[in-house]
Scaffold this active site. Sequence first.
Site, PDB file in Angstrom:
ATOM      1  N   LYS A   1       5.881  -1.983  -4.594  1.00  0.00           N
ATOM      2  CA  LYS A   1       7.165  -1.116  -4.536  1.00  0.00           C
ATOM      3  C   LYS A   1       7.789   0.257  -5.364  1.00  0.00           C
ATOM      4  O   LYS A   1       7.009   0.269  -6.372  1.00  0.00           O
ATOM      5  CB  LYS A   1       8.554  -2.298  -4.616  1.00  0.00           C
ATOM      6  CG  LYS A   1      10.450  -1.156  -3.634  1.00  0.00           C
ATOM      7  CD  LYS A   1      11.275  -2.018  -3.744  1.00  0.00           C
ATOM      8  CE  LYS A   1      11.798  -1.788  -2.924  1.00  0.00           C
ATOM      9  NZ  LYS A   1      11.809  -1.299  -1.408  1.00  0.00           N
TER      10      LYS A   1
ATOM     11  N   SER B   1      18.598   3.123   3.646  1.00  0.00           N
ATOM     12  CA  SER B   1      18.781   3.872   3.323  1.00  0.00           C
ATOM     13  C   SER B   1      18.979   3.302   1.407  1.00  0.00           C
ATOM     14  O   SER B   1      20.204   3.254   1.278  1.00  0.00           O
ATOM     15  CB  SER B   1      20.024   5.011   3.300  1.00  0.00           C
ATOM     16  OG  SER B   1      20.236   6.250   1.935  1.00  0.00           O
TER      17      SER B   1
ATOM     18  N   GLY C   1      17.688   3.443  -1.174  1.00  0.00           N
ATOM     19  CA  GLY C   1      17.731   3.917  -2.571  1.00  0.00           C
ATOM     20  C   GLY C   1      16.816   4.138  -3.689  1.00  0.00           C
ATOM     21  O   GLY C   1      17.351   4.206  -4.647  1.00  0.00           O
TER      22      GLY C   1
ATOM     23  N   CYS D   1      10.470  10.440  -0.916  1.00  0.00           N
ATOM     24  CA  CYS D   1      11.546   9.653  -0.248  1.00  0.00           C
ATOM     25  C   CYS D   1      12.765  10.765   0.053  1.00  0.00           C
ATOM     26  O   CYS D   1      13.166  11.479  -0.856  1.00  0.00           O
ATOM     27  CB  CYS D   1      12.194   8.747  -1.396  1.00  0.00           C
ATOM     28  SG  CYS D   1      13.416   7.699  -1.155  1.00  0.00           S
TER      29      CYS D   1
ATOM     30  N   LYS E   1       1.975   9.800  -1.088  1.00  0.00           N
ATOM     31  CA  LYS E   1       3.346   9.196  -0.441  1.00  0.00           C
ATOM     32  C   LYS E   1       3.886  10.528   0.820  1.00  0.00           C
ATOM     33  O   LYS E   1       4.266  11.317  -0.065  1.00  0.00           O
ATOM     34  CB  LYS E   1       3.286   8.549  -0.460  1.00  0.00           C
ATOM     35  CG  LYS E   1       4.264   7.690   0.635  1.00  0.00           C
ATOM     36  CD  LYS E   1       4.516   6.985   1.157  1.00  0.00           C
ATOM     37  CE  LYS E   1       4.336   6.210   2.335  1.00  0.00           C
ATOM     38  NZ  LYS E   1       5.405   4.869   2.515  1.00  0.00           N
TER      39      LYS E   1
ATOM     40  N   ASN F   1       5.731   8.720   4.931  1.00  0.00           N
ATOM     41  CA  ASN F   1       6.925   8.371   5.250  1.00  0.00           C
ATOM     42  C   ASN F   1       7.631   8.140   5.873  1.00  0.00           C
ATOM     43  O   ASN F   1       7.429   8.597   7.317  1.00  0.00           O
ATOM     44  CB  ASN F   1       7.467   9.155   4.161  1.00  0.00           C
ATOM     45  CG  ASN F   1       9.133   7.339   3.390  1.00  0.00           C
ATOM     46  OD1 ASN F   1       9.118   7.408   3.477  1.00  0.00           O
ATOM     47  ND2 ASN F   1       8.770   8.146   1.886  1.00  0.00           N
TER      48      ASN F   1
HETATM   49  C1  SIN Z   1      14.321   3.917  -0.563  1.00  0.00           C
HETATM   50  O1  SIN Z   1      14.165   2.928  -1.190  1.00  0.00           O
HETATM   51  O2  SIN Z   1      15.369   4.166   0.070  1.00  0.00           O
HETATM   52  C2  SIN Z   1      13.157   4.102   0.645  1.00  0.00           C
HETATM   53  C3  SIN Z   1      11.886   4.714   0.028  1.00  0.00           C
HETATM   54  C4  SIN Z   1      11.540   5.374   0.353  1.00  0.00           C
HETATM   55  O3  SIN Z   1      11.167   6.351   1.706  1.00  0.00           O
HETATM   56  O4  SIN Z   1      10.874   6.114  -0.466  1.00  0.00           O
END
Ligand code: SIN
Length: 411
Positions: free
Chosen positions: A46, A72, A74, A134, A169, A200
Amino acid sequence: MPVDLSTTICGQTLTTCVYNASGPRTGSSDALSKVASSRSGAVLAKSATVEEQTGNPLPRTFQADGKGSLNSEGLPNKGIDYYISQNTIEESMGESGKPYFVSISGHNLADNLDMLKKIDKVSGISGVELNLACPNVIGHPIIAYDFEQMDSVLSAVAKLKLKKPLGVKMPPYFDGPHFEQAAKVLNKYKSSISYAASINTVGNALVIDTVAEMPAINPKGGFGGLSGPAVKYTALANVKKMRDLLDESIDVVGVGGVETGEDVFQFLLCGAQAVQVGTKHWIEGASCFDRIVGELEVLMEEKGYKSVEEFRGKLKPWSKAGASKSRAAKKKAGAGRSRADQAKIPVGKGGILPTMIVSFLLGLLLATAAFSALGGEVSMGGFVPFGSLLKIHDELEGARMGPRKKKVKEL
Ligand code: SIN
């Protein structure tokens, strides 16, 4: 002979070209070990921040109709030290011998540089994916939508002269000049970048709860990243465009809406070096890798391909010959389906017998009509009345068509 599904990323061999995206079910060694035990070709952790964090307020994810999901989160994660510890790497990877990648998404450039320096010193990590895309960190726009910022981030990263391979990414792009600008920046740092993962989530989508007349998720006024099948075509386009525009030394990794072996095949055709699975992994669990890889094997066998190299990046231009080949294949598959449907209908309820009866009764009706038109008289005692004939026809036809009608409704 078994088909060869292997590929290389960051100079490492992956036994299959399918692996997990950084995202759902990748936050702990327990979750990562399930990926390692599946047919996933690699394991990607992650996106980490410097410190552990809980992420955005709940509820922050929405899974709906099988077409699209919204999150979402975060970036909830256990902090970079967790993902690079030998304990986590051993617990996650076991004896799998597969490449282990980490992902980072710092709050700022300094955080990203600190994490990269740390990661570079750790053995057992095959590469790092820097998340420039992100959409869910409150108050932080997507880095790779601001090409100047993206350039300065990559310039600072390049100066680190990392030993470990670096992937980036990327967010989805939708317009020609944006593809070109993004690729230009990536190409400028081609000696530091091993791969670009596109895409993404599609940022800032909104799902509405009609009953409650409010957004379906809580953070950012309900705005979140869209994923799942709804984004697959955008992802394919981004992979194709990136492959066309990027220097050949930068691999493209496809991600976005991948659910089946056929999806993987399409991404490979567009030039993907490997394909990541995010939302489907979230929904189905790590067994999705076994299924998807199995489906890809079957498709390749059907098409006579022995390795992914044979068709990677070989998307053909549209042609009349291709379209008619495809139409013929669909027709053949359609004919196959209707034969199968008929085989399922028991004699007496449908199938050939009612069709013969209906044909006989209609023939009788036509003969009666012709007889009447020629001035003859029909005794009702000797013939089935016209209304009843139609009713019998409808009932028999209904019985014959019943299962198929139901199927259409279910679709
Ligand atoms: C998130 O944790 O909000 C998703 C991660 C991402 O879209 O990079």
